[in-house]
Design an enzyme around this catalytic site. Structure first.
Site, PDB file in Angstrom:
ATOM      1  N   LYS A 181      31.756  27.917  20.895  1.00 46.91           N
ATOM      2  CA  LYS A 181      32.178  28.404  22.208  1.00 46.91           C
ATOM      3  C   LYS A 181      31.445  27.603  23.269  1.00 46.91           C
ATOM      4  CE  LYS A 181      31.515  30.910  25.448  1.00 46.91           C
ATOM      5  NZ  LYS A 181      31.508  30.545  26.916  1.00 46.91           N
ATOM      6  N   GLY A 214      20.782  28.901  26.134  1.00 46.29           N
ATOM      7  CA  GLY A 214      21.126  29.372  27.468  1.00 46.29           C
ATOM      8  C   GLY A 214      19.968  30.119  28.089  1.00 46.29           C
ATOM      9  N   SER A 215      20.279  31.011  28.993  1.00 45.53           N
ATOM     10  CA  SER A 215      19.248  31.724  29.735  1.00 45.53           C
ATOM     11  C   SER A 215      18.556  32.761  28.864  1.00 45.53           C
ATOM     12  CB  SER A 215      19.853  32.408  30.964  1.00 45.53           C
ATOM     13  OG  SER A 215      20.651  33.515  30.573  1.00 45.53           O
ATOM     14  N   THR A 216      17.322  33.059  29.220  1.00 43.35           N
ATOM     15  CA  THR A 216      16.566  34.081  28.495  1.00 43.35           C
ATOM     16  C   THR A 216      17.241  35.440  28.617  1.00 43.35           C
ATOM     17  OG1 THR A 216      14.480  32.891  28.733  1.00 43.35           O
ATOM     18  CG2 THR A 216      14.333  35.263  28.368  1.00 43.35           C
ATOM     19  N   GLU A 217      17.780  35.741  29.796  1.00 41.05           N
ATOM     20  CA  GLU A 217      18.447  37.029  30.007  1.00 41.05           C
ATOM     21  C   GLU A 217      19.610  37.214  29.034  1.00 41.05           C
ATOM     22  OE1 GLU A 217      20.833  39.449  33.574  1.00 41.05           O
ATOM     23  OE2 GLU A 217      20.101  37.421  33.915  1.00 41.05           O
ATOM     24  N   GLY A 274      20.102  35.523  26.255  1.00 39.91           N
ATOM     25  CA  GLY A 274      19.556  35.501  24.904  1.00 39.91           C
ATOM     26  C   GLY A 274      19.078  36.866  24.457  1.00 39.91           C
ATOM     27  N   GLU A 290      17.500  29.212  21.872  1.00 42.46           N
ATOM     28  CA  GLU A 290      16.754  28.233  22.658  1.00 42.46           C
ATOM     29  C   GLU A 290      17.000  28.600  24.110  1.00 42.46           C
ATOM     30  OE1 GLU A 290      15.780  25.769  25.059  1.00 42.46           O
ATOM     31  OE2 GLU A 290      17.297  24.368  24.351  1.00 42.46           O
ATOM     32  N   CYS A 304      16.131  22.892  30.345  1.00 45.42           N
ATOM     33  CA  CYS A 304      15.186  23.958  30.026  1.00 45.42           C
ATOM     34  C   CYS A 304      13.755  23.455  29.890  1.00 45.42           C
ATOM     35  CB  CYS A 304      15.616  24.676  28.759  1.00 45.42           C
ATOM     36  SG  CYS A 304      15.889  23.551  27.374  1.00 45.42           S
ATOM     37  N   GLU A 345      12.537  30.466  36.517  1.00 42.56           N
ATOM     38  CA  GLU A 345      13.259  29.238  36.198  1.00 42.56           C
ATOM     39  C   GLU A 345      14.368  29.034  37.229  1.00 42.56           C
ATOM     40  OE1 GLU A 345      14.954  26.993  32.275  1.00 42.56           O
ATOM     41  OE2 GLU A 345      15.617  29.060  32.568  1.00 42.56           O
TER      42      GLU A 345
END
Length: 496
Positions: free
Chosen positions: A192, A245-248, A250, A267, A301, A398
């Site tokens: 995706k 992608g973003s920590t949120e 993830g 990651e 990142c 970030e």
């Protein structure tokens, strides 16, 4: 700017960007499309098919059939041969893939060329690992041996069907980084791509078919994260999700996967420290530190955006950074000499500018930049703030844009310096700049990040494991560790 691309690229754009499911191209069940725009001009490049949960279900079914069918009957050597065939296809289509990355993402052409070259090597590298999947032998359990001779050994087997969700900042590279080890391990996949940058993924899917991979081994479902991405994460027939992608986001994926206990590798974000000691070679440190932040317009990142500089060289380094930054050529990625392209979208430009304005209002000293480029495109001038406070948002969060935050330190105590560098929820990358290699290694051992460089920054390659501590993710990509993400270990004992 499409007219400045090669005829091959213009032909690929004219051919369209459908979903690729089970070896066939499809517009998707709903027949919806979305526009991809050139972030440097706002020009619409192409329309691409937009998949939904029904398309994801069909793609997973195709991947599952391939996993239990033709793909499972191939040997490790045969899979390696297919990976090498794909590597050659990517090399043959390097201009097309690089130009699509520039038009879809905005990155400079010289960087896109480098990324395509890295992808060529990545599939070659993991072809080698496909040939080296091996188990071990060990002593059988005592209670079995008590009855006579026995043999215990292990097998390495593919995890199964995996969902790969990749971001928009380096679209082709992220897709290849996940596909190469997954395919080498013997998994089948549903990819995706990010809805902002799906074009190179569709072309890569076509090259995979041309390289001879069985239908259904790789499926590409363009779509929105909240629709196609969420459906992929929730699908019960997936054995693993690999996400960058973003920590949120993830964290959301990790929570969703707890019910089914899918394997997850993540990651995620970073806010990487760059520590500059007073004995540094300024001629090398100035461009190195600048590019640690401004590489890919800061949309990466591992960007080194928190710069810690010894007071003795603080002002000279700032002056050098300002001069270097002022001479960085901004423009369209297809224009010769461009070092900085646009941000990927108007939304991202607005996000970055909100951080810039917050830095100004909080009293950080603006050295250079601090404004959006007037004119078409989503450009933000590379920005350097000095005299920042650790509590400021531009230091804590970030930004994913060309914004550097510089602060001085006076101490020679490495533990005190490390405490400043580690004062972050992230731990993805970092770098140390000094002529004293003893000090450098001592500092590296104190920085809590998964990847730290000395007198360079972001030194990643196919063979070097990359991943984060703390909220920067789970697992390691690249290297042998990247293969381990897609393999299970099965222990077998035989009473002889």
């Amino acid at each position: 700017m499409i007219d400045k691309a090669s005829q091959t690229t213009r032909d690929a754009i004219a051919a369209g960007f459908p979903l690729l499911i089970g070896g066939r191209e499809t517009p998707g069940h709903a027949g919806r499309t979305m526009a991809s725009t050139d972030p440097a001009t706002g020009e619409v490049i192409a329309e691409f098919a937009l998949g939904d949960a029904e398309d994801v279900g069909e793609a997973v079914a195709a991947a599952k059939a391939a996993f239990h069918g033709p793909w499972s009957r191939l040997s490790n050597m045969q899979r390696a041969d297919l990976l090498r065939s794909l590597s050659r296809k990517i090399a043959e289509n390097a201009v097309l893939l690089a130009e699509l990355e520039v038009l879809d993402n905005g990155m400079p052409r010289m960087l896109a060329d480098q990324i395509v070259g890295n992808c060529v090597h990545l599939f070659e590298y993991y072809a080698g690992w496909a040939e080296r999947i091996e188990g071990t032998t060990t002593e059988a359990p005592p209670h079995v041996l008590a009855q006579g001779e026995a043999l215990t050994y292990t097998l390495r087997e593919p995890v199964g069907v995996v969902g790969l969700i990749v971001p928009w900042n380096v679209p082709l590279s992220m897709a290849c980084l996940k596909l190469a080890p997954a395919l080498a391990a013997g998994c089948t996949t549903v990819l995706k791509p990010a809805e902002e940058t799906p074009l190179s993924a569709v072309v890569l899917g076509r090259l995979i078919k041309e390289a001879g991979f069985p239908d259904g081994v790789v499926n590409v479902v363009n779509g929105l994260g909240a629709e196609a991405g969420a459906a992929l994460v929730a699908h019960p027939d997936l054995s693993k999700i690999a996400f960058t992608g973003s920590t949120e986001v993830g964290k959301m994926i990790a929570r969703e996967c707890t019910d089914s206990l899918k394997k997850v590798s993540l990651e995620l974000g970073g806010k990487s420290p760059v520590v500059v000691f007073p004995d540094v070679d300024l001629a090398k440190a100035i461009p190195g530190v600048a590019m640690a932040t401004f590489f890919l317009q800061g949309q990466n990142c591992m960007a080194g955006t928190r710069i810690f500089v010894h007071r003795d060289i603080y002002e000279p380094l700032l002056a050098g950074l300002a001069e270097f930054t002022a001479n960085m050529q901004m423009g369209h990625g297809l224009e010769a000499g461009t070092m900085l392209g646009p941000l990927v979208s108007a939304k991202q430009q607005q996000r970055v500018m909100e951080y810039v304005e917050d830095g100004k209002s909080c009293g950080a000293r603006l050295i250079v930049g601090g404004e959006a480029w007037q004119g078409p495109g989503n450009f933000v001038r590379p920005t350097i703030f000095a005299d920042v406070d650790p509590s400021m948002r531009i230091v804590r969060e970030e930004i994913f844009g060309p914004v550097m935050a510089v602060q001085p330190f006076d101490t020679d105590d490495l533990d005190e310096i490390a405490a400043m560098a580690n004062d972050s929820p992230y731990g993805l990358s970092g770098s140390v700049w000094t002529r004293d290699l003893s000090n450098a290694h001592r500092m590296v051992s104190r920085i809590r990040s998964g990847h730290v460089s000395i007198n360079c920054h972001g030194a990643v390659a196919s063979n070097i494991p990359f991943g984060g501590y703390k909220q920067s993710g789970w697992g390691r990509e690249f290297g042998r560790e990247g293969m381990d993400l897609y393999l299970e270990t099965k222990a077998v004992t035989v009473a002889l």
